[in-house]
Structure formats: C-alpha cells, structure tokens
Write a protein that holds these residues in place. Structure first.
Motif, mmCIF file in Angstrom:
data_model
loop_
_atom_site.group_PDB
_atom_site.id
_atom_site.type_symbol
_atom_site.label_atom_id
_atom_site.label_comp_id
_atom_site.label_asym_id
_atom_site.label_seq_id
_atom_site.Cartn_x
_atom_site.Cartn_y
_atom_site.Cartn_z
ATOM 1 N N ARG A 64 3.436 2.734 10.488
ATOM 2 C CA ARG A 64 2.515 2.563 9.375
ATOM 3 C C ARG A 64 1.594 1.359 9.612
ATOM 4 O O ARG A 64 2.048 0.262 9.869
ATOM 5 N N GLY A 65 0.292 1.607 9.496
ATOM 6 C CA GLY A 65 -0.682 0.525 9.499
ATOM 7 C C GLY A 65 -0.834 -0.042 8.106
ATOM 8 O O GLY A 65 -0.241 0.449 7.131
ATOM 9 N N ILE A 66 -1.653 -1.074 7.986
ATOM 10 C CA ILE A 66 -1.785 -1.750 6.699
ATOM 11 C C ILE A 66 -2.311 -0.818 5.616
ATOM 12 O O ILE A 66 -1.829 -0.855 4.478
ATOM 13 N N ASP A 67 -3.280 0.027 5.917
ATOM 14 C CA ASP A 67 -3.818 0.925 4.889
ATOM 15 C C ASP A 67 -2.727 1.785 4.268
ATOM 16 O O ASP A 67 -2.638 1.928 3.048
ATOM 17 N N ARG A 68 -1.867 2.345 5.105
ATOM 18 C CA ARG A 68 -0.814 3.223 4.582
ATOM 19 C C ARG A 68 0.298 2.426 3.910
ATOM 20 O O ARG A 68 0.894 2.897 2.944
ATOM 21 N N ILE A 69 0.586 1.239 4.423
ATOM 22 C CA ILE A 69 1.575 0.389 3.751
ATOM 23 C C ILE A 69 1.110 0.094 2.331
ATOM 24 O O ILE A 69 1.871 0.183 1.364
ATOM 25 N N VAL A 70 -0.171 -0.236 2.195
ATOM 26 C CA VAL A 70 -0.720 -0.552 0.875
ATOM 27 C C VAL A 70 -0.720 0.683 -0.014
ATOM 28 O O VAL A 70 -0.275 0.644 -1.171
ATOM 29 N N LYS A 71 -1.191 1.811 0.503
ATOM 30 C CA LYS A 71 -1.318 3.020 -0.309
ATOM 31 C C LYS A 71 0.033 3.629 -0.687
ATOM 32 O O LYS A 71 0.207 4.124 -1.801
ATOM 33 N N GLU A 72 0.986 3.585 0.233
ATOM 34 C CA GLU A 72 2.246 4.299 0.033
ATOM 35 C C GLU A 72 3.377 3.417 -0.484
ATOM 36 O O GLU A 72 4.331 3.936 -1.084
ATOM 37 N N GLY A 90 0.302 -4.922 10.206
ATOM 38 C CA GLY A 90 -0.804 -5.347 11.045
ATOM 39 C C GLY A 90 -0.628 -5.103 12.518
ATOM 40 O O GLY A 90 -1.602 -4.842 13.219
ATOM 41 N N SER A 91 0.607 -5.155 13.016
ATOM 42 C CA SER A 91 0.810 -4.983 14.456
ATOM 43 C C SER A 91 0.354 -3.608 14.927
ATOM 44 O O SER A 91 -0.240 -3.474 16.005
ATOM 45 N N VAL A 92 0.616 -2.582 14.135
ATOM 46 C CA VAL A 92 0.193 -1.233 14.501
ATOM 47 C C VAL A 92 -1.328 -1.174 14.590
ATOM 48 O O VAL A 92 -1.894 -0.624 15.548
ATOM 49 N N ASP A 93 -2.017 -1.744 13.626
ATOM 50 C CA ASP A 93 -3.481 -1.731 13.612
ATOM 51 C C ASP A 93 -4.070 -2.492 14.795
ATOM 52 O O ASP A 93 -5.054 -2.060 15.407
ATOM 53 N N HIS A 98 -10.056 -0.500 18.977
ATOM 54 C CA HIS A 98 -11.092 -1.020 18.086
ATOM 55 C C HIS A 98 -10.517 -1.158 16.681
ATOM 56 O O HIS A 98 -9.956 -0.210 16.130
ATOM 57 N N VAL A 99 -10.648 -2.341 16.104
ATOM 58 C CA VAL A 99 -10.153 -2.586 14.753
ATOM 59 C C VAL A 99 -11.036 -3.625 14.088
ATOM 60 O O VAL A 99 -11.465 -4.593 14.727
ATOM 61 N N ASN A 100 -11.352 -3.394 12.813
ATOM 62 C CA ASN A 100 -12.111 -4.374 12.038
ATOM 63 C C ASN A 100 -11.108 -5.286 11.338
ATOM 64 O O ASN A 100 -10.558 -4.938 10.293
ATOM 65 N N ILE A 101 -10.853 -6.438 11.938
ATOM 66 C CA ILE A 101 -9.811 -7.329 11.435
ATOM 67 C C ILE A 101 -10.167 -7.854 10.049
ATOM 68 O O ILE A 101 -9.291 -8.021 9.191
ATOM 69 N N ASP A 102 -11.445 -8.104 9.791
ATOM 70 C CA ASP A 102 -11.847 -8.629 8.482
ATOM 71 C C ASP A 102 -11.541 -7.621 7.375
ATOM 72 O O ASP A 102 -10.992 -7.980 6.323
ATOM 73 N N ASP A 103 -11.876 -6.349 7.601
ATOM 74 C CA ASP A 103 -11.579 -5.317 6.602
ATOM 75 C C ASP A 103 -10.078 -5.152 6.420
ATOM 76 O O ASP A 103 -9.576 -5.000 5.301
ATOM 77 N N LEU A 104 -9.372 -5.178 7.534
ATOM 78 C CA LEU A 104 -7.923 -5.041 7.507
ATOM 79 C C LEU A 104 -7.289 -6.134 6.649
ATOM 80 O O LEU A 104 -6.452 -5.876 5.776
ATOM 81 N N VAL A 145 -5.981 -14.690 15.899
ATOM 82 C CA VAL A 145 -6.950 -14.643 14.792
ATOM 83 C C VAL A 145 -6.303 -14.044 13.551
ATOM 84 O O VAL A 145 -6.437 -14.577 12.433
ATOM 85 N N TYR A 146 -5.603 -12.950 13.749
ATOM 86 C CA TYR A 146 -4.919 -12.285 12.630
ATOM 87 C C TYR A 146 -3.900 -13.226 11.976
ATOM 88 O O TYR A 146 -3.854 -13.362 10.747
ATOM 89 N N ASN A 147 -3.118 -13.900 12.786
ATOM 90 C CA ASN A 147 -2.055 -14.756 12.255
ATOM 91 C C ASN A 147 -2.603 -15.938 11.471
ATOM 92 O O ASN A 147 -2.042 -16.325 10.442
#
Length: 262
Positions: A64-72, A90-93, A98-104, A145-147
C-alpha cells in the motif's frame, strides 16, 4: 509525559496503519492472519498484558502506498476511536521511478493531522536509511528529503516521531529477511523501539541479529547477494503488477476490528 503513565493500566485501544512494514511481512507465523506476526503485534501483546480490556486493530496491508493507506485505513482508524495510533507509509511510493514527493507528503500530512485531532497519541516513522546496501544507497537522497519532511510534519501536527532513519542497528543484515523486509529479530527490535518511545514498560529481550554469510575473499559476495535479494523481491512484484495488480491485492487487513489478543 507518555499517555501510558497517565492512564491507570496503560493504553486501551491501539490501531496500526501502513504497508508491509506494519503488517509484519518478514516475521512469519502461520498461526496468525496473513501468516505473519510483526512488531505491531508484539507491541500490542505487551499492552494487553498491562491492560486487561486492551483491544487492537491492524489495518496495514503490504504494497500500500500513501494514497491507499489514507483512503482505506485512516478513516476506518478514526471510527475505531483509538487512544494510540502508529502509521508508516511512503516507502512503496518512493520506489517508483517517478514520484511527486510534495503531493505525496501533502496527502500524508493531512491524514496525520486528522489522526492527531482525535486526541490519540500518534506515532509516525521515518524510512530506513539503507546505508548498507548498494541498491538502497541509490535512493538515499530521495529518502532523505522525504524523511526530513516527515520530521517537520510530526512537529507541526503534534505527532511523535520514531526515527528509523537514524537506527544504525539495522545496518546489520541479520535484522532483515534477505528479501528487503525486516526479519523476526528486526521486528522484535522495532517493537522495543516503539514501546520505549511510548514510555510503556516492558521486558522484551533485545534480539540478536541472525548470522549472515560473510563476503568472500574476492569481495564479490556482497553485491551478488544484493542483486539476488533485489531480484527475489522485485521480480515477483513486477509480475503481480502486470498480471493482477500490486502486491497485497486481494489481501485483507489482519485485524480489521478491535480485537482482544489471547
């Protein structure tokens, strides 16, 4: 002061959210849902010993990426009215090319804010530093950057940080299962880290890392082992993506309702 110290008997309702890290992948136990145990179960077991009425839900599902963690998971967690929540994502994303870290991170911060606003104690994690693997080092800049953003989110939103990035013990391959996931010793050590962060008293023994084969005299054993490790994890994942969707598709949360651990 930790909430554990304020409530007689300790925490009463714990919900764990996330991906394979929180589901417990790498810590095999065929007697449990999805065939794994993991650090969150170990934390819950300690809490259950301290509080007879304690209940636990684990909504994490591998892949599960962040979007699905949040939604589900996040909305469901709030419905369960926990007094303590752990969330890791976040690790999956970040493994995608290619990933938009700011949106994530904007999505992640909003969800963490929703959780802290319930009054629950919320623990968030940085991602592992991956200092000891060739493949991991290729992504260290992205993870750094993410951390740093996760640290800032925790501070802004009143969450408590578990800084996995700075846990140098995990540079020892003996804490991992050889496929990119924590092994049983790694999950045991993480349970100790989480309990200590919460201020929950426990008697969990510090695990010894498994013995891992040393590099050969030509120095090629380590990179070859890493390539095999990456292939063992990445090839089945890629095939699942092509044939039927991401890892974890079709799996249910291990403990979708508040459950008493026996």
């Amino acid at each position: 002061m930790a909430l554990d110290a304020l409530i007689p008997g300790g925490y009463r309702r714990y919900v764990a959210l996330g991906d394979s890290f929180t589901e417990g992948v790498g810590d095999t136990d065929v007697r449990r849902p999805n065939g794994v145990r993991g650090w969150a179960d170990r934390v819950a077991e300690v809490m259950a010993e301290r509080t007879p009425e304690f209940t636990y839900a684990n909504l994490a599902v591998r892949g599960r990426g962040i979007d699905r963690i949040v939604k589900e998971q996040v909305g469901r967690a709030i419905e369960l009215e926990p007094d303590v929540v752990t969330i890791y994502g976040g690790s999956v994303d970040l493994m995608w090319p290619h990933v938009n870290i700011d949106d994530l991170l904007a999505t992640y911060e909003s969800a963490i804010g929703d959780l802290t606003e319930t009054g629950a104690k919320v623990l968030v994690f940085t991602a592992y530093g991956a200092r000891s693997t060739t493949v991991g080092r290729l992504l260290r800049g992205r993870f750094a950057v993410y951390n740093e953003a996760v640290r800032e989110i925790a501070q802004r939103r009143g969450a408590t940080l578990v800084d996995f990035w700075r846990m140098t013990e995990y540079d020892d391959a003996g804490y991992w299962d050889g496929h990119g996931f924590l092994g049983a010793p790694g999950h045991q050590l993480m349970a100790i880290k989480v309990l200590d962060t919460l201020g929950v008293r426990h008697h969990l023994p510090t695990p010894k890392p498994l013995v891992v084969e040393e590099p050969g005299p030509n120095g090629l054993a380590v990179p070859i082992r890493e390539v095999r490790r990456l292939a063992a994890r990445a090839l089945p994942w890629a095939v699942r993506r092509m044939l039927r969707g991401p890892a974890g598709e079709g799996l249910s949360a291990r403990y979708p309702r508040m459950t008493r651990l026996s």
